[in-house]
Design a protein around this motif. Structure first.
Motif, PDB file in Angstrom:
ATOM      1  N   ASN A  84      19.350 -29.866  19.562  1.00 15.69           N
ATOM      2  CA  ASN A  84      20.735 -29.423  19.392  1.00 15.69           C
ATOM      3  C   ASN A  84      21.330 -29.048  20.737  1.00 15.69           C
ATOM      4  N   GLN A  85      22.513 -29.564  21.038  1.00 17.88           N
ATOM      5  CA  GLN A  85      23.152 -29.230  22.304  1.00 17.88           C
ATOM      6  C   GLN A  85      23.544 -27.760  22.300  1.00 17.88           C
ATOM      7  N   VAL A  86      23.137 -27.045  23.359  1.00 21.85           N
ATOM      8  CA  VAL A  86      23.448 -25.620  23.496  1.00 21.85           C
ATOM      9  C   VAL A  86      24.425 -25.354  24.635  1.00 21.85           C
ATOM     10  N   GLY A  87      24.692 -26.382  25.441  1.00 25.86           N
ATOM     11  CA  GLY A  87      25.620 -26.190  26.538  1.00 25.86           C
ATOM     12  C   GLY A  87      25.749 -27.429  27.378  1.00 25.86           C
ATOM     13  N   GLU A  88      26.555 -27.277  28.425  1.00 26.89           N
ATOM     14  CA  GLU A  88      26.813 -28.382  29.330  1.00 26.89           C
ATOM     15  C   GLU A  88      26.999 -27.823  30.740  1.00 26.89           C
ATOM     16  N   VAL A  89      26.417 -28.508  31.714  1.00 27.46           N
ATOM     17  CA  VAL A  89      26.597 -28.163  33.119  1.00 27.46           C
ATOM     18  C   VAL A  89      27.539 -29.204  33.699  1.00 27.46           C
ATOM     19  N   VAL A  90      28.622 -28.752  34.334  1.00 26.26           N
ATOM     20  CA  VAL A  90      29.633 -29.659  34.873  1.00 26.26           C
ATOM     21  C   VAL A  90      29.822 -29.384  36.353  1.00 26.26           C
ATOM     22  N   LYS A  91      29.737 -30.441  37.155  1.00 21.66           N
ATOM     23  CA  LYS A  91      29.998 -30.335  38.591  1.00 21.66           C
ATOM     24  C   LYS A  91      31.512 -30.335  38.777  1.00 21.66           C
ATOM     25  N   GLN A  92      32.019 -29.314  39.439  1.00 22.86           N
ATOM     26  CA  GLN A  92      33.451 -29.198  39.687  1.00 22.86           C
ATOM     27  C   GLN A  92      33.795 -29.866  41.010  1.00 22.86           C
ATOM     28  N   PHE A  93      35.010 -30.370  41.127  1.00 24.85           N
ATOM     29  CA  PHE A  93      35.456 -30.980  42.378  1.00 24.85           C
ATOM     30  C   PHE A  93      35.816 -29.890  43.377  1.00 24.85           C
ATOM     31  N   THR A  94      35.182 -29.932  44.533  1.00 25.70           N
ATOM     32  CA  THR A  94      35.511 -29.044  45.643  1.00 25.70           C
ATOM     33  C   THR A  94      35.351 -29.845  46.929  1.00 25.70           C
ATOM     34  N   PHE A  95      36.010 -29.423  47.993  1.00 25.38           N
ATOM     35  CA  PHE A  95      35.953 -30.172  49.240  1.00 25.38           C
ATOM     36  C   PHE A  95      34.790 -29.767  50.137  1.00 25.38           C
TER      37      PHE A  95
END
Length: 187
Positions: A84-95
Protein backbone atom coordinates in the motif's frame (compact mmCIF):
# COMPACT_ATOMS: atom_id res chain seq x y z
CA UNK A 1 15.09 -4.52 18.42
CA UNK A 2 13.69 -2.72 15.35
CA UNK A 3 15.44 -0.06 13.28
CA UNK A 4 12.61 2.22 14.36
CA UNK A 5 13.57 1.86 18.05
CA UNK A 6 16.81 3.80 17.43
CA UNK A 7 17.16 7.58 17.29
CA UNK A 8 20.63 7.36 15.70
CA UNK A 9 21.32 5.17 12.67
CA UNK A 10 24.52 4.66 10.70
CA UNK A 11 23.78 3.75 7.09
CA UNK A 12 26.71 2.13 5.27
CA UNK A 13 26.40 1.98 1.49
CA UNK A 14 27.69 -1.03 -0.39
CA UNK A 15 27.54 -0.13 -4.08
CA UNK A 16 28.15 -2.47 -6.97
CA UNK A 17 27.42 -2.47 -10.70
CA UNK A 18 23.84 -3.74 -10.33
CA UNK A 19 22.88 -2.90 -6.76
CA UNK A 20 22.77 -0.05 -4.28
CA UNK A 21 22.58 -1.91 -0.96
CA UNK A 22 23.13 -0.60 2.57
CA UNK A 23 23.75 -1.99 6.05
CA UNK A 24 21.97 -0.13 8.84
CA UNK A 25 23.75 -0.06 12.21
CA UNK A 26 22.98 1.36 15.63
CA UNK A 27 25.30 3.78 17.43
CA UNK A 28 27.37 0.84 18.76
CA UNK A 29 27.93 -0.63 15.28
CA UNK A 30 25.53 -3.57 15.59
CA UNK A 31 23.61 -4.34 12.40
CA UNK A 32 19.91 -3.62 12.97
CA UNK A 33 18.70 -3.79 9.37
CA UNK A 34 19.51 -3.41 5.72
CA UNK A 35 18.40 -1.83 2.49
CA UNK A 36 18.36 -4.20 -0.48
CA UNK A 37 18.00 -3.64 -4.20
CA UNK A 38 15.07 -5.40 -5.83
CA UNK A 39 13.68 -5.67 -9.34
CA UNK A 40 15.05 -7.43 -12.38
CA UNK A 41 18.78 -7.45 -13.11
CA UNK A 42 18.07 -6.41 -16.71
CA UNK A 43 16.09 -3.38 -15.57
CA UNK A 44 18.82 -2.39 -13.10
CA UNK A 45 21.47 -2.72 -15.80
CA UNK A 46 19.71 -0.22 -18.08
CA UNK A 47 17.91 2.03 -15.62
CA UNK A 48 19.96 1.72 -12.42
CA UNK A 49 18.60 0.75 -9.01
CA UNK A 50 14.85 1.35 -9.24
CA UNK A 51 13.34 -0.56 -6.30
CA UNK A 52 14.77 -0.79 -2.82
CA UNK A 53 13.40 -2.24 0.41
CA UNK A 54 14.27 -1.29 3.99
CA UNK A 55 14.33 -4.43 6.15
CA UNK A 56 14.64 -4.89 9.89
CA UNK A 57 17.28 -7.36 11.08
CA UNK A 58 14.56 -10.07 11.18
CA UNK A 59 13.72 -9.32 7.49
CA UNK A 60 10.46 -7.47 8.31
CA UNK A 61 9.72 -4.93 5.56
CA UNK A 62 9.55 -1.37 6.93
CA UNK A 63 9.22 0.58 3.68
CA UNK A 64 9.69 0.02 -0.05
CA UNK A 65 11.06 2.74 -2.32
CA UNK A 66 10.06 2.57 -5.97
CA UNK A 67 11.68 4.92 -8.49
CA UNK A 68 8.83 5.14 -10.98
CA UNK A 69 9.83 6.14 -14.52
CA UNK A 70 8.60 9.65 -15.27
CA UNK A 71 9.44 12.79 -17.18
CA UNK A 72 10.24 15.97 -15.31
CA UNK A 73 10.62 15.80 -11.56
CA UNK A 74 11.92 12.64 -9.95
CA UNK A 75 9.17 10.88 -7.96
CA UNK A 76 9.53 7.91 -5.67
CA UNK A 77 6.64 5.94 -4.22
CA UNK A 78 6.90 4.76 -0.61
CA UNK A 79 4.86 1.68 0.29
CA UNK A 80 4.38 -0.57 3.29
CA UNK A 81 4.95 -4.33 3.55
CA UNK A 82 1.53 -5.06 2.00
CA UNK A 83 2.30 -2.86 -1.02
CA UNK A 84 0.00 0.00 0.00
CA UNK A 85 1.37 3.41 -0.94
CA UNK A 86 2.09 5.42 2.22
CA UNK A 87 3.73 8.43 0.62
CA UNK A 88 5.70 9.98 -2.16
CA UNK A 89 9.11 11.66 -2.34
CA UNK A 90 9.25 14.46 -4.93
CA UNK A 91 12.35 16.28 -6.13
CA UNK A 92 11.59 20.00 -6.29
CA UNK A 93 13.06 22.30 -8.93
CA UNK A 94 15.79 24.53 -7.52
CA UNK A 95 18.78 26.20 -9.16
CA UNK A 96 21.60 25.90 -6.65
CA UNK A 97 20.57 23.15 -4.25
CA UNK A 98 18.44 20.06 -3.93
CA UNK A 99 15.11 20.09 -2.17
CA UNK A 100 12.90 17.06 -1.62
CA UNK A 101 9.38 16.91 -0.27
CA UNK A 102 7.98 13.81 1.42
CA UNK A 103 4.19 13.78 1.22
CA UNK A 104 2.56 11.04 3.29
CA UNK A 105 -0.92 9.75 2.54
CA UNK A 106 -2.03 10.79 6.05
CA UNK A 107 -1.39 14.45 5.11
CA UNK A 108 1.97 14.93 6.85
CA UNK A 109 4.66 16.72 4.84
CA UNK A 110 8.42 16.59 5.45
CA UNK A 111 10.99 18.81 3.73
CA UNK A 112 14.61 17.77 3.13
CA UNK A 113 16.90 20.74 2.62
CA UNK A 114 20.52 21.71 3.02
CA UNK A 115 23.68 20.58 1.29
CA UNK A 116 21.99 17.60 -0.27
CA UNK A 117 24.75 16.85 -2.78
CA UNK A 118 27.16 16.40 0.10
CA UNK A 119 24.55 14.58 2.17
CA UNK A 120 24.44 17.12 4.97
CA UNK A 121 20.84 18.13 5.43
CA UNK A 122 17.95 18.58 7.80
CA UNK A 123 14.43 17.21 7.65
CA UNK A 124 11.71 19.56 8.82
CA UNK A 125 8.26 18.22 9.67
CA UNK A 126 5.02 19.39 11.23
CA UNK A 127 6.76 19.74 14.63
CA UNK A 128 10.00 21.36 13.35
CA UNK A 129 13.39 19.65 12.98
CA UNK A 130 12.84 15.87 13.00
CA UNK A 131 16.12 14.55 11.58
CA UNK A 132 19.65 15.62 10.69
CA UNK A 133 21.69 13.54 8.23
CA UNK A 134 25.44 13.94 7.75
CA UNK A 135 28.02 12.15 5.66
CA UNK A 136 30.60 10.36 7.78
CA UNK A 137 34.06 9.23 6.70
CA UNK A 138 34.07 5.43 6.34
CA UNK A 139 37.78 5.13 5.51
CA UNK A 140 39.95 5.57 2.44
CA UNK A 141 39.37 2.04 1.11
CA UNK A 142 35.60 2.45 1.32
CA UNK A 143 35.81 5.83 -0.41
CA UNK A 144 37.77 4.37 -3.35
CA UNK A 145 35.19 1.58 -3.71
CA UNK A 146 32.32 4.08 -3.86
CA UNK A 147 30.97 3.24 -0.41
CA UNK A 148 29.45 6.03 1.66
CA UNK A 149 28.43 6.27 5.29
CA UNK A 150 25.59 8.46 6.50
CA UNK A 151 24.54 9.18 10.07
CA UNK A 152 20.86 9.96 10.68
CA UNK A 153 19.97 11.53 14.03
CA UNK A 154 16.20 11.51 14.61
CA UNK A 155 14.31 13.67 17.09
CA UNK A 156 13.38 11.61 20.17
CA UNK A 157 9.83 10.27 20.06
CA UNK A 158 9.40 10.62 16.28
CA UNK A 159 6.56 8.35 15.10
CA UNK A 160 7.60 5.07 13.45
CA UNK A 161 5.78 5.82 10.17
CA UNK A 162 7.59 9.17 9.88
CA UNK A 163 10.98 7.60 10.67
CA UNK A 164 10.46 4.85 8.07
CA UNK A 165 9.39 7.42 5.46
CA UNK A 166 12.43 9.62 6.16
CA UNK A 167 14.72 6.60 5.74
CA UNK A 168 12.96 6.02 2.41
CA UNK A 169 13.59 9.65 1.43
CA UNK A 170 17.30 9.31 2.28
CA UNK A 171 17.47 6.30 -0.05
CA UNK A 172 15.56 8.23 -2.75
CA UNK A 173 18.08 11.06 -2.48
CA UNK A 174 20.92 8.58 -2.92
CA UNK A 175 19.19 7.26 -6.07
CA UNK A 176 18.88 10.83 -7.41
CA UNK A 177 22.59 11.40 -6.82
CA UNK A 178 23.46 8.13 -8.62
CA UNK A 179 21.31 9.11 -11.63
CA UNK A 180 22.97 12.52 -11.78
CA UNK A 181 26.44 10.92 -11.69
CA UNK A 182 25.48 8.57 -14.54
CA UNK A 183 24.03 11.46 -16.54
CA UNK A 184 27.13 13.63 -15.99
CA UNK A 185 29.50 10.82 -17.00
CA UNK A 186 27.58 10.16 -20.23
CA UNK A 187 27.87 13.81 -21.33
Amino acid sequence: MSILDHDLLVIDQVTSFLSNDFAIRDRDGAVVGQIVTEGSALGRMFMGSRQLTVLDDDQTVLVRIDDVPNFGRDRFHLSDAAGNQVGEVVKQFTFFSKHLTVQLTNGEVYELSGQLLEFDFEVQGPTGLVCRVTRDYAGLGSWFLGHNRYVAQFAPGLADHAKASIIGAVVALDLIRAKERRSASSN
